[in-house]
Write a protein that holds these residues in place. Sequence first.
Motif, PDB file in Angstrom:
ATOM      1  N   ALA A  71      55.477 -14.932  54.378  1.00 48.95           N
ATOM      2  CA  ALA A  71      54.851 -15.769  55.398  1.00 48.95           C
ATOM      3  C   ALA A  71      53.574 -16.409  54.867  1.00 48.95           C
ATOM      4  CB  ALA A  71      54.564 -14.945  56.643  1.00 48.95           C
ATOM      5  N   LEU A  72      52.769 -15.637  54.124  1.00 46.70           N
ATOM      6  CA  LEU A  72      51.530 -16.176  53.575  1.00 46.70           C
ATOM      7  C   LEU A  72      51.811 -17.267  52.550  1.00 46.70           C
ATOM      8  CD1 LEU A  72      49.401 -12.928  53.149  1.00 46.70           C
ATOM      9  CD2 LEU A  72      49.031 -14.766  54.795  1.00 46.70           C
ATOM     10  N   THR A  73      52.821 -17.042  51.710  1.00 51.22           N
ATOM     11  CA  THR A  73      53.174 -18.042  50.704  1.00 51.22           C
ATOM     12  C   THR A  73      53.568 -19.353  51.363  1.00 51.22           C
ATOM     13  OG1 THR A  73      53.885 -16.380  49.099  1.00 51.22           O
ATOM     14  CG2 THR A  73      54.763 -18.600  48.824  1.00 51.22           C
ATOM     15  N   LYS A  74      54.403 -19.267  52.408  1.00 51.62           N
ATOM     16  CA  LYS A  74      54.812 -20.491  53.094  1.00 51.62           C
ATOM     17  C   LYS A  74      53.618 -21.144  53.779  1.00 51.62           C
ATOM     18  CE  LYS A  74      57.981 -22.506  56.419  1.00 51.62           C
ATOM     19  NZ  LYS A  74      59.167 -22.339  57.275  1.00 51.62           N
ATOM     20  N   SER A  75      52.764 -20.348  54.386  1.00 52.86           N
ATOM     21  CA  SER A  75      51.581 -20.888  55.053  1.00 52.86           C
ATOM     22  C   SER A  75      50.732 -21.696  54.086  1.00 52.86           C
ATOM     23  CB  SER A  75      50.766 -19.741  55.656  1.00 52.86           C
ATOM     24  OG  SER A  75      49.533 -20.198  56.145  1.00 52.86           O
ATOM     25  N   GLN A  76      50.485 -21.136  52.907  1.00 53.25           N
ATOM     26  CA  GLN A  76      49.630 -21.782  51.929  1.00 53.25           C
ATOM     27  C   GLN A  76      50.273 -23.027  51.334  1.00 53.25           C
ATOM     28  OE1 GLN A  76      49.277 -18.345  49.494  1.00 53.25           O
ATOM     29  NE2 GLN A  76      47.802 -17.338  50.854  1.00 53.25           N
ATOM     30  N   ARG A  77      51.591 -23.050  51.281  1.00 54.00           N
ATOM     31  CA  ARG A  77      52.270 -24.176  50.666  1.00 54.00           C
ATOM     32  C   ARG A  77      52.548 -25.325  51.636  1.00 54.00           C
ATOM     33  NH1 ARG A  77      54.208 -23.138  45.441  1.00 54.00           N
ATOM     34  NH2 ARG A  77      52.599 -21.843  44.491  1.00 54.00           N
ATOM     35  N   VAL A  78      52.894 -25.043  52.883  1.00 56.66           N
ATOM     36  CA  VAL A  78      53.279 -26.123  53.797  1.00 56.66           C
ATOM     37  C   VAL A  78      52.157 -26.557  54.725  1.00 56.66           C
ATOM     38  CG1 VAL A  78      55.680 -25.354  53.751  1.00 56.66           C
ATOM     39  CG2 VAL A  78      54.212 -24.631  55.630  1.00 56.66           C
ATOM     40  N   GLY A  79      51.149 -25.713  54.926  1.00 59.79           N
ATOM     41  CA  GLY A  79      50.025 -26.127  55.743  1.00 59.79           C
ATOM     42  C   GLY A  79      50.085 -25.688  57.186  1.00 59.79           C
ATOM     43  N   ILE A  80      50.888 -24.683  57.505  1.00 59.32           N
ATOM     44  CA  ILE A  80      50.916 -24.086  58.839  1.00 59.32           C
ATOM     45  C   ILE A  80      50.245 -22.721  58.745  1.00 59.32           C
ATOM     46  CG2 ILE A  80      52.337 -23.241  60.741  1.00 59.32           C
ATOM     47  CD1 ILE A  80      54.557 -25.115  59.785  1.00 59.32           C
ATOM     48  N   GLN A  81      49.245 -22.474  59.584  1.00 65.30           N
ATOM     49  CA  GLN A  81      48.669 -21.136  59.616  1.00 65.30           C
ATOM     50  C   GLN A  81      49.440 -20.305  60.627  1.00 65.30           C
ATOM     51  OE1 GLN A  81      44.438 -20.848  60.268  1.00 65.30           O
ATOM     52  NE2 GLN A  81      44.410 -18.676  59.770  1.00 65.30           N
ATOM     53  N   TYR A  82      49.576 -19.006  60.332  1.00 69.05           N
ATOM     54  CA  TYR A  82      50.405 -18.153  61.183  1.00 69.05           C
ATOM     55  C   TYR A  82      49.589 -17.109  61.927  1.00 69.05           C
ATOM     56  CZ  TYR A  82      54.366 -20.249  58.823  1.00 69.05           C
ATOM     57  OH  TYR A  82      55.278 -21.163  58.345  1.00 69.05           O
ATOM     58  N   GLY A  83      50.108 -16.791  63.105  1.00 66.55           N
ATOM     59  CA  GLY A  83      49.643 -15.646  63.857  1.00 66.55           C
ATOM     60  C   GLY A  83      50.754 -14.611  63.832  1.00 66.55           C
ATOM     61  N   ILE A  84      50.495 -13.473  63.216  1.00 67.58           N
ATOM     62  CA  ILE A  84      51.488 -12.401  63.103  1.00 67.58           C
ATOM     63  C   ILE A  84      51.350 -11.482  64.311  1.00 67.58           C
ATOM     64  CG2 ILE A  84      52.362 -10.518  61.678  1.00 67.58           C
ATOM     65  CD1 ILE A  84      52.658 -13.277  60.399  1.00 67.58           C
ATOM     66  N   ALA A  85      52.460 -11.263  64.999  1.00 71.05           N
ATOM     67  CA  ALA A  85      52.396 -10.531  66.271  1.00 71.05           C
ATOM     68  C   ALA A  85      53.436  -9.415  66.318  1.00 71.05           C
ATOM     69  CB  ALA A  85      52.623 -11.490  67.440  1.00 71.05           C
ATOM     70  N   PRO A  86      52.999  -8.163  66.367  1.00 72.05           N
ATOM     71  CA  PRO A  86      53.931  -7.056  66.581  1.00 72.05           C
ATOM     72  C   PRO A  86      54.237  -6.902  68.068  1.00 72.05           C
ATOM     73  CG  PRO A  86      51.729  -6.191  66.367  1.00 72.05           C
ATOM     74  CD  PRO A  86      51.613  -7.692  66.195  1.00 72.05           C
ATOM     75  N   SER A  87      55.388  -6.356  68.366  1.00 75.12           N
ATOM     76  CA  SER A  87      55.765  -6.088  69.757  1.00 75.12           C
ATOM     77  C   SER A  87      55.176  -4.752  70.182  1.00 75.12           C
ATOM     78  CB  SER A  87      57.285  -6.065  69.899  1.00 75.12           C
ATOM     79  OG  SER A  87      57.819  -7.353  69.638  1.00 75.12           O
ATOM     80  N   CYS A  88      54.439  -4.775  71.283  1.00 71.61           N
ATOM     81  CA  CYS A  88      53.726  -3.588  71.744  1.00 71.61           C
ATOM     82  C   CYS A  88      54.141  -3.274  73.181  1.00 71.61           C
ATOM     83  CB  CYS A  88      52.216  -3.820  71.698  1.00 71.61           C
ATOM     84  SG  CYS A  88      51.576  -4.343  70.087  1.00 71.61           S
ATOM     85  N   GLY A  89      54.647  -2.059  73.384  1.00 72.26           N
ATOM     86  CA  GLY A  89      55.050  -1.689  74.736  1.00 72.26           C
ATOM     87  C   GLY A  89      56.064  -0.565  74.725  1.00 72.26           C
ATOM     88  N   LEU A  90      56.532  -0.215  75.897  1.00 75.47           N
ATOM     89  CA  LEU A  90      57.478   0.886  76.052  1.00 75.47           C
ATOM     90  C   LEU A  90      58.778   0.585  75.316  1.00 75.47           C
ATOM     91  CD1 LEU A  90      57.898   3.602  77.574  1.00 75.47           C
ATOM     92  CD2 LEU A  90      58.945   2.261  79.424  1.00 75.47           C
ATOM     93  N   GLY A  91      59.122   1.445  74.336  1.00 70.32           N
ATOM     94  CA  GLY A  91      60.354   1.277  73.582  1.00 70.32           C
ATOM     95  C   GLY A  91      60.260   0.276  72.445  1.00 70.32           C
ATOM     96  N   PHE A  92      59.066  -0.203  72.112  1.00 71.26           N
ATOM     97  CA  PHE A  92      58.892  -1.186  71.046  1.00 71.26           C
ATOM     98  C   PHE A  92      58.152  -0.544  69.862  1.00 71.26           C
ATOM     99  CE2 PHE A  92      59.812  -3.778  74.711  1.00 71.26           C
ATOM    100  CZ  PHE A  92      60.611  -4.787  74.187  1.00 71.26           C
ATOM    101  N   PRO A  93      58.017  -1.248  68.733  1.00 75.23           N
ATOM    102  CA  PRO A  93      57.438  -0.630  67.538  1.00 75.23           C
ATOM    103  C   PRO A  93      56.061  -0.015  67.728  1.00 75.23           C
ATOM    104  CG  PRO A  93      58.543  -2.664  66.945  1.00 75.23           C
ATOM    105  CD  PRO A  93      58.569  -2.585  68.434  1.00 75.23           C
TER     106      PRO A  93
END
Length: 503
Positions: free
Chosen positions: A278-300
């Motif tokens: 994801a970081l490699t693509k961000s740096q190459r194409v010009g889109i910054q990313y927000g990385i979001a884990p799933s948080c809640g009952l039954g999630f990671p």
Amino acid sequence: MFAALKEGEYLMRRARQGLSVIVMIITFLCLSVQSGQAADGWISLFDGKTLDGWTASENKNSVKVQDGMIFCDGPRSHLFYSGSAENAEFKNFEFKADVMARHGANSGIYIHTQYQEEGWPEKGYEIQVNNTQEPTGNYYERKKTASLYAVRNMYKQLVQDDEWFTLHIIVMANHIMVKLNGMTVVDYVEPENPSRPGNMQGRLLSSGTFAIQCHDPGSKVYYKNIMVKPLPDDLPEDPSEFPVIDETYEKLLQLNAANFPIIDHHIHVKGGLSLEEALTKSQRVGIQYGIAPSCGLGFPITDDEGIYDFVNRMEGQPIFLGMQAEGREWVDIFSKEAIARFDYVFSDALTFTDDEGRRTQLWRPETVHIGDTQEFMEMYVDRIVSVLSDEPIDIFVNPTFLPEEIRSDYDQLWTESRMQRVINAAVEHDVAIEINDRYEIPSAEFITRAKEAGVKFSFGTNNADANYGNLDYCIRMMEECGITTDDMFMPKPEGEKAIQVKR
């Protein structure tokens, strides 16, 4: 006794010879220091005492030496290196400088530039210095420290005001890398015949000198330990590194140049997608990313400990950290303090308990009970409004999503009144609406109505696996619905996040 004297003379002669060698070494080191040449190829460009070897433009008194540092303080001026190193003409190199910016300051380092008496340097690239600059008139400079200005922008503040940080700039053939405190933030490959907006025609790789920017009277910035390591001029370009120039690439470049925040706030590291990819693509194409884990009952992530572990693992990365709040129980599972470690929180209404008490997950057909379509829609809109009204979220994602069974009737089921209920709730509770690239929702009609009402928007992919695109639907809706920079959501500063003001 004669033998003892001979031995003493010999030892004294060896001592004098050793002392001579030491003196020669010290003399060599002193000469090296005086010339700025280090043993590992690094050349100091600033002696810590004077501006010898530098030439200031315009308001020359805006740049001065203070306590062994270059201090930028005053009306616009640019300090160009004009010393003897490489005759002030650099092509391939490594450049380092330690920088400290005061609150609200804007500055930058130019590469491959040339002296000009007035204005912003027209030749070469600028590496941005801007942690916390406030809006100026109607303009808010969103490009943060370590951005390759207007070409590869960083929208997240990565360093604090009043703290020293190191910028490390590497240019090799058609390749520019920018490292911030050792972390790669920009990894840009200049294509053949790159397009540039009219006022940025000179933002190209060629050769030239360096310049330090004094931006304005309110921008106080310090520089020290300024050095360069020249690299061979004949380093080859790598054709395999050339980016694919298509319509999307060009649009992203235009938006970066226009100060439009190209951020995908909704990316999941899962399904084979790694953070590194994801970081490699961000740096190459010009889109910054927000990385979001799933948080809640039954999630990671199911507790505060899981949040702290994730945030600590991601610390120092050039990404935003988003929390995907799953289910309606999330508000009671996690503490306010833990949630606030994220840059923002988003949720959707895909998980809820229906009027019959059944747990519904709209992306899983086996859990969806439609019955009467109109009654289902009224119940569903009620759930959406409840999420927008009662939960401390910054962004509402997957908006207007419909289960597969009724998806083909989207335009009929999302009536004007239903859209307006959702829009009104978003405005009242200051919640941004995601334009979702994966599902291509909401519709242009919804977006247009929301814009007119004053809703802020975010872009998001919500990838299911390692395959994610370039925000094509988001950009198409931006153009079709007239979304501007001012319409876009940006993460709130500490103390102003939804979890801190709504709970």
